[in-house]
Design an enzyme around this catalytic site. Structure first.
Site, mmCIF file in Angstrom:
data_model
loop_
_atom_site.group_PDB
_atom_site.id
_atom_site.type_symbol
_atom_site.label_atom_id
_atom_site.label_comp_id
_atom_site.label_asym_id
_atom_site.label_seq_id
_atom_site.Cartn_x
_atom_site.Cartn_y
_atom_site.Cartn_z
ATOM 1 N N ASP A 59 15.254 -46.434 -11.047
ATOM 2 C CA ASP A 59 15.000 -45.741 -9.772
ATOM 3 C C ASP A 59 13.838 -46.354 -8.986
ATOM 4 O OD1 ASP A 59 16.781 -43.968 -11.068
ATOM 5 O OD2 ASP A 59 15.134 -42.682 -11.727
ATOM 6 N N GLU A 74 23.484 -39.110 -5.442
ATOM 7 C CA GLU A 74 22.023 -39.013 -5.519
ATOM 8 C C GLU A 74 21.395 -40.270 -4.907
ATOM 9 O OE1 GLU A 74 21.746 -38.586 -9.734
ATOM 10 O OE2 GLU A 74 21.952 -40.720 -10.135
#
Length: 326
Positions: free
Chosen positions: A38, A208
């Site tokens: 991420d 997401e």
């Protein structure tokens, strides 16, 4: 013979130096060792920064490291720029940071605790520091977003600065994405004209990891699709005339290559407008790994066609060439 031997030694040394120099002109992938995911990329004072999730079991995800580089090749680790010891309400799953510089302060937004309902403590928090390497301290003493609005789990936050200087929080898991207008000191939100705080801007197939940028007056909205532990994890995008959409999905631009790595997704960008260079920073899983948390941070170049559409990114082992930001 003496001079010949000396010349040979000099030639050998020069050859070795040339080879050493050559090896540091390419970043390689991953760009730094360790299990990290991420990644949030940023540029502060012409230095590159990456703030990733420490990829481990949720109970072990209790801190965030940062990495800095002058050239995208050599990276310096800044350990524990933020951890749960500095955030009283957070106890696990500190992940997917987003960072902005504003008024000589650095604001690090993060998700914590992986809440599954409005009855749990956690959500999206904000930490602040005087330097990009921290140390960061809790800005609010509580989450900025601690409830499910429009079905969006309060995780995977991104802070977007619009052309007029307004900052927005774009976030959401569980296949829903919201946008909200941040107030000046990032302690809360300002209502939209209709009185709402959270507007849903979810495109088709959204899961997401939202990201937004402006290019040639158009708003490019990017997100991750598929399951984060699976091979179908990938990045898609849409384009609109407004940060509020509507966003009609164009297609995937980043996904796995069965010969390189699996599960390429959850990205951010490094944009150098002066040089018209775009780099996508993302995580992927090595072919040798089956553990879902075994993810590495990588970088590759991202390009556009003549119509402004994003070309599919080729994920590589080589990464990108050394590049100063100036």
């Amino acid at each position: 013979m003496k001079y010949l031997f000396s010349s040979l030694l000099l030639l050998s040394a020069l050859t070795s130096f040339a080879q050493d120099t050559k090896t540091i002109k390419q970043s390689g992938n991953p760009i730094f060792p360790g299990w990290y995911a991420d990644p949030e990329a940023a540029v502060f004072n012409n230095k590159y920064w990456v703030y990733p999730t420490y990829s481990a079991k949720y109970k072990e995800q209790v801190f965030l490291d940062a990495f800095s580089s002058d050239d995208l090749v050599k990276w310096k680790k800044h350990p524990h720029v933020l951890d749960t010891a500095a955030v009283k309400w957070a106890n696990k799953a500190m992940w997917a940071p987003a960072i902005v510089q504003k008024d000589k302060k650095y604001y690090l937004f993060f998700g914590a605790n992986d809440i599954q309902s409005d009855n749990e403590v956690g959500g999206i928090g904000v930490a602040v520091a005087d330097k990009p390497e921290g140390p960061f301290k809790d800005h609010l003493g509580k989450p900025l977003v601690d409830k499910f609005h429009n079905g969006a789990q309060p995780i995977d936050q991104f802070v977007f600065k619009d052309k007029d200087g307004q900052y927005y929080l774009i976030y959401g898991g569980w296949k829903h994405c919201n946008i909200a207008k941040l107030n000046k000191d990032f302690t809360g939100f300002l209502p939209f004209d209709d009185g709402k705080i959270f507007k849903e801007i979810t495109p088709d197939n959204y899961v997401e990891g939202p990201y937004m940028f402006i290019r040639n007056g158009k708003y490019y909205f990017m997100w991750s699709e598929g399951g984060w532990t699976g091979p179908d994890y990938s990045v898609a995008y849409a384009v609109s005339d407004s940060p509020f959409g509507p966003f009609k999905r164009v297609g995937k631009i980043l996904q796995q290559d069965a010969t390189i790595a699996r599960g390429a997704g959850h990205h951010s960008l490094i944009i150098n407008e002066k040089k018209n260079k775009y780099y996508i920073v993302y995580h992927r899983r090595p072919l040798t790994e089956t553990d879902g948390n075994h993810r590495e941070t990588c970088i590759d170049e991202m390009k556009f066609d003549a119509d402004g559409m994003i070309l599919p990114v080729k994920i590589t082992k080589e990464g990108v060439k050394a590049q100063k930001f100036k």
